[in-house]
Write a protein that holds these residues in place. Structure first.
Motif, PDB file in Angstrom:
ATOM      1  N   SER A 121      10.108 129.088  -4.685  1.00  0.00           N
ATOM      2  CA  SER A 121      11.114 128.413  -3.863  1.00  0.00           C
ATOM      3  C   SER A 121      11.765 127.308  -4.682  1.00  0.00           C
ATOM      4  N   ALA A 122      12.792 126.724  -4.107  1.00  0.00           N
ATOM      5  CA  ALA A 122      13.497 125.638  -4.782  1.00  0.00           C
ATOM      6  C   ALA A 122      12.593 124.406  -4.851  1.00  0.00           C
ATOM      7  N   PRO A 123      12.780 123.564  -5.843  1.00  0.00           N
ATOM      8  CA  PRO A 123      11.982 122.339  -5.946  1.00  0.00           C
ATOM      9  C   PRO A 123      12.435 121.313  -4.898  1.00  0.00           C
ATOM     10  N   GLU A 124      11.954 121.481  -3.671  1.00  0.00           N
ATOM     11  CA  GLU A 124      12.424 120.679  -2.536  1.00  0.00           C
ATOM     12  C   GLU A 124      12.218 119.182  -2.753  1.00  0.00           C
ATOM     13  N   ARG A 125      11.066 118.790  -3.229  1.00  0.00           N
ATOM     14  CA  ARG A 125      10.787 117.365  -3.403  1.00  0.00           C
ATOM     15  C   ARG A 125      11.726 116.745  -4.430  1.00  0.00           C
ATOM     16  N   THR A 126      11.983 117.462  -5.524  1.00  0.00           N
ATOM     17  CA  THR A 126      12.891 116.953  -6.552  1.00  0.00           C
ATOM     18  C   THR A 126      14.302 116.819  -5.999  1.00  0.00           C
ATOM     19  N   ILE A 127      14.744 117.820  -5.245  1.00  0.00           N
ATOM     20  CA  ILE A 127      16.087 117.758  -4.657  1.00  0.00           C
ATOM     21  C   ILE A 127      16.187 116.567  -3.711  1.00  0.00           C
ATOM     22  N   ARG A 128      15.154 116.375  -2.883  1.00  0.00           N
ATOM     23  CA  ARG A 128      15.167 115.281  -1.910  1.00  0.00           C
ATOM     24  C   ARG A 128      15.201 113.930  -2.615  1.00  0.00           C
ATOM     25  N   THR A 129      14.341 113.727  -3.613  1.00  0.00           N
ATOM     26  CA  THR A 129      14.302 112.428  -4.290  1.00  0.00           C
ATOM     27  C   THR A 129      15.570 112.175  -5.096  1.00  0.00           C
ATOM     28  N   THR A 130      16.173 113.233  -5.637  1.00  0.00           N
ATOM     29  CA  THR A 130      17.426 113.064  -6.360  1.00  0.00           C
ATOM     30  C   THR A 130      18.533 112.634  -5.412  1.00  0.00           C
ATOM     31  N   LYS A 131      18.604 113.257  -4.253  1.00  0.00           N
ATOM     32  CA  LYS A 131      19.613 112.857  -3.266  1.00  0.00           C
ATOM     33  C   LYS A 131      19.397 111.415  -2.826  1.00  0.00           C
ATOM     34  N   GLU A 132      18.128 111.021  -2.635  1.00  0.00           N
ATOM     35  CA  GLU A 132      17.830 109.640  -2.252  1.00  0.00           C
ATOM     36  C   GLU A 132      18.260 108.669  -3.346  1.00  0.00           C
ATOM     37  N   SER A 133      18.010 109.025  -4.598  1.00  0.00           N
ATOM     38  CA  SER A 133      18.396 108.162  -5.717  1.00  0.00           C
ATOM     39  C   SER A 133      19.902 108.001  -5.785  1.00  0.00           C
ATOM     40  N   VAL A 134      20.621 109.112  -5.609  1.00  0.00           N
ATOM     41  CA  VAL A 134      22.084 109.056  -5.650  1.00  0.00           C
ATOM     42  C   VAL A 134      22.611 108.186  -4.522  1.00  0.00           C
ATOM     43  N   SER A 135      22.082 108.353  -3.315  1.00  0.00           N
ATOM     44  CA  SER A 135      22.569 107.540  -2.191  1.00  0.00           C
ATOM     45  C   SER A 135      22.217 106.069  -2.398  1.00  0.00           C
ATOM     46  N   THR A 136      21.055 105.784  -2.982  1.00  0.00           N
ATOM     47  CA  THR A 136      20.689 104.401  -3.272  1.00  0.00           C
ATOM     48  C   THR A 136      21.625 103.788  -4.294  1.00  0.00           C
ATOM     49  N   LEU A 137      21.940 104.545  -5.340  1.00  0.00           N
ATOM     50  CA  LEU A 137      22.872 104.043  -6.351  1.00  0.00           C
ATOM     51  C   LEU A 137      24.270 103.840  -5.788  1.00  0.00           C
ATOM     52  N   LYS A 138      24.711 104.739  -4.936  1.00  0.00           N
ATOM     53  CA  LYS A 138      26.027 104.565  -4.307  1.00  0.00           C
ATOM     54  C   LYS A 138      26.029 103.331  -3.426  1.00  0.00           C
ATOM     55  N   GLY A 139      24.929 103.101  -2.683  1.00  0.00           N
ATOM     56  CA  GLY A 139      24.836 101.920  -1.838  1.00  0.00           C
ATOM     57  C   GLY A 139      24.833 100.638  -2.662  1.00  0.00           C
ATOM     58  N   ALA A 140      24.144 100.667  -3.794  1.00  0.00           N
ATOM     59  CA  ALA A 140      24.087  99.491  -4.659  1.00  0.00           C
ATOM     60  C   ALA A 140      25.453  99.221  -5.282  1.00  0.00           C
ATOM     61  N   ALA A 141      26.182 100.282  -5.595  1.00  0.00           N
ATOM     62  CA  ALA A 141      27.514 100.102  -6.205  1.00  0.00           C
ATOM     63  C   ALA A 141      28.489  99.517  -5.190  1.00  0.00           C
TER      64      ALA A 141
END
Length: 143
Positions: A121-141
């Protein structure tokens, strides 16, 4: 000034060398750090080169072993067919039986392989944490 004493007991004043400036200290530290990094990289290159030689030699030996294993399986297949022939079967029928056995084994292995591949299956945890990181970086920007 630093005071020093001679054998006769006389005092001699020697000038104290001036302490290096902050810029000179930073430049010296940078040069030393750069030399350290370069030497570590050189050491890593030497170690990797040595390890690569071992890996290449090992790979060659594995390749030779696989080739010899393939030749042995062919010879064992022929021996099995001749064994069936010696048991009283026609040579064509003996070779056909050996081939059918191999096809059955191949079919079972293919089904087991398909079952294992369907579990991937797809690496669900990696996808989830990557999306969280991107949203956190967008929020910080934005903030």
């Amino acid at each position: 000034m630093t005071t020093a004493y001679t054998k006769t007991g006389a005092t001699v004043s020697t000038p104290t060398p001036p302490e290096p400036s902050l810029g000179k200290l930073v430049a010296s530290a940078t040069k030393d750090l750069s030399a350290l990094v370069r030497s570590e990289i050189e050491l890593a290159k030497i170690e990797i080169k040595s390890e690569a030689k071992h890996a290449i030699a090992g790979s060659g030996m594995f390749g030779a072993a696989a080739y010899l294993g393939l030749l042995a399986s062919i010879l064992l297949s022929i021996a099995a067919a001749y064994g069936l022939n010696a048991a009283g079967l026609h040579p064509a029928l003996a070779f056909l039986i050996v081939a059918v056995v191999y096809l059955l084994i191949a079919g079972v292995l293919a089904l087991l392989g398909k079952k294992q591949v369907s579990k991937v299956s797809a690496p669900e945890r990696t996808i989830r944490t990557t999306k969280e990181s991107v949203s956190t970086l967008k929020g910080a920007a934005k903030g």
